[in-house]
Motif scaffolding. Structure first.
Motif, PDB file in Angstrom:
ATOM      1  N   TYR A 103       0.831  -1.210   0.000  1.00  4.56           N
ATOM      2  CA  TYR A 103       0.000   0.000   0.000  1.00  4.56           C
ATOM      3  C   TYR A 103       0.865   1.261   0.000  1.00  4.56           C
ATOM      4  O   TYR A 103       0.536   2.254  -0.651  1.00  4.56           O
ATOM      5  N   GLU A 104       1.988   1.248   0.708  1.00  3.39           N
ATOM      6  CA  GLU A 104       2.910   2.393   0.680  1.00  3.39           C
ATOM      7  C   GLU A 104       3.477   2.601  -0.729  1.00  3.39           C
ATOM      8  O   GLU A 104       3.606   3.740  -1.193  1.00  3.39           O
ATOM      9  N   ILE A 105       3.813   1.516  -1.397  1.00  6.28           N
ATOM     10  CA  ILE A 105       4.318   1.600  -2.770  1.00  6.28           C
ATOM     11  C   ILE A 105       3.243   2.187  -3.687  1.00  6.28           C
ATOM     12  O   ILE A 105       3.531   3.038  -4.534  1.00  6.28           O
ATOM     13  N   CYS A 106       2.002   1.753  -3.494  1.00  5.19           N
ATOM     14  CA  CYS A 106       0.901   2.286  -4.309  1.00  5.19           C
ATOM     15  C   CYS A 106       0.751   3.787  -4.093  1.00  5.19           C
ATOM     16  O   CYS A 106       0.528   4.534  -5.056  1.00  5.19           O
ATOM     17  N   GLN A 107       0.860   4.244  -2.851  1.00  5.68           N
ATOM     18  CA  GLN A 107       0.772   5.681  -2.573  1.00  5.68           C
ATOM     19  C   GLN A 107       1.916   6.426  -3.268  1.00  5.68           C
ATOM     20  O   GLN A 107       1.718   7.510  -3.810  1.00  5.68           O
ATOM     21  N   GLU A 135      -3.165   9.955 -10.182  1.00  7.72           N
ATOM     22  CA  GLU A 135      -3.755   8.650  -9.896  1.00  7.72           C
ATOM     23  C   GLU A 135      -3.460   7.672 -11.026  1.00  7.72           C
ATOM     24  O   GLU A 135      -3.952   7.816 -12.136  1.00  7.72           O
ATOM     25  N   ILE A 136      -2.626   6.691 -10.715  1.00 11.42           N
ATOM     26  CA  ILE A 136      -2.313   5.619 -11.653  1.00 11.42           C
ATOM     27  C   ILE A 136      -3.036   4.353 -11.199  1.00 11.42           C
ATOM     28  O   ILE A 136      -3.634   3.649 -11.988  1.00 11.42           O
ATOM     29  N   ILE A 137      -2.975   4.116  -9.901  1.00  7.12           N
ATOM     30  CA  ILE A 137      -3.710   3.005  -9.289  1.00  7.12           C
ATOM     31  C   ILE A 137      -4.997   3.593  -8.734  1.00  7.12           C
ATOM     32  O   ILE A 137      -4.967   4.540  -7.943  1.00  7.12           O
ATOM     33  N   SER A 138      -6.104   3.050  -9.124  1.00  6.93           N
ATOM     34  CA  SER A 138      -7.410   3.582  -8.745  1.00  6.93           C
ATOM     35  C   SER A 138      -7.551   3.733  -7.231  1.00  6.93           C
ATOM     36  O   SER A 138      -7.197   2.833  -6.457  1.00  6.93           O
ATOM     37  N   HIS A 139      -8.074   4.879  -6.819  1.00  5.97           N
ATOM     38  CA  HIS A 139      -8.334   5.141  -5.402  1.00  5.97           C
ATOM     39  C   HIS A 139      -9.246   4.059  -4.816  1.00  5.97           C
ATOM     40  O   HIS A 139      -9.045   3.604  -3.697  1.00  5.97           O
ATOM     41  N   ASN A 140     -10.248   3.625  -5.593  1.00 10.16           N
ATOM     42  CA  ASN A 140     -11.170   2.581  -5.123  1.00 10.16           C
ATOM     43  C   ASN A 140     -10.448   1.275  -4.833  1.00 10.16           C
ATOM     44  O   ASN A 140     -10.821   0.545  -3.923  1.00 10.16           O
ATOM     45  N   THR A 141      -9.431   0.985  -5.607  1.00  3.24           N
ATOM     46  CA  THR A 141      -8.635  -0.222  -5.367  1.00  3.24           C
ATOM     47  C   THR A 141      -7.914  -0.130  -4.029  1.00  3.24           C
ATOM     48  O   THR A 141      -7.798  -1.120  -3.306  1.00  3.24           O
TER      49      THR A 141
END
Length: 85
Positions: free
Chosen positions: A17-21, A28-34
């Motif tokens: 999750y830290e990597i996604c942030q 936004e590359i990775i959907s916020h909903n994800t």
């Protein structure tokens, strides 16, 4: 998954999750909903990981103590963790 898990298989979920942030730091590359949806356990419909597991920050800490540090259950308990979830 077809091998999609392999690059991150040994990374704790809290770090994923830290990597996604980080990836989303500029846009936004990775959907916020994800990122806000509770991860499914993928065992039965509507089951969530935390239905039978502790929160990821606790689980990741316990796994790190066990795998990385080789601590026993007693040593984890001495650090303040209730490892009998």
């Amino acid at each position: 998954m077809c091998g999609g898990l392999a690059p991150i298989a040994d990374i704790p979920k809290t770090v994923v999750y830290e990597i996604c942030q980080y990836v989303n730091r500029d846009r936004e590359i990775i959907s916020h909903n994800t990122l806000i949806k509770p991860p499914p356990a993928e065992l039965r419909p509507n089951q969530k990981d935390q239905d039978s597991l502790p929160p990821y920050d606790i689980l990741d800490a316990v796994l790190s103590m066990y795998i990385d540090e080789g601590l026993s259950i007693d040593e984890m308990v001495d650090r303040g963790y209730d490892v009998v979830f």
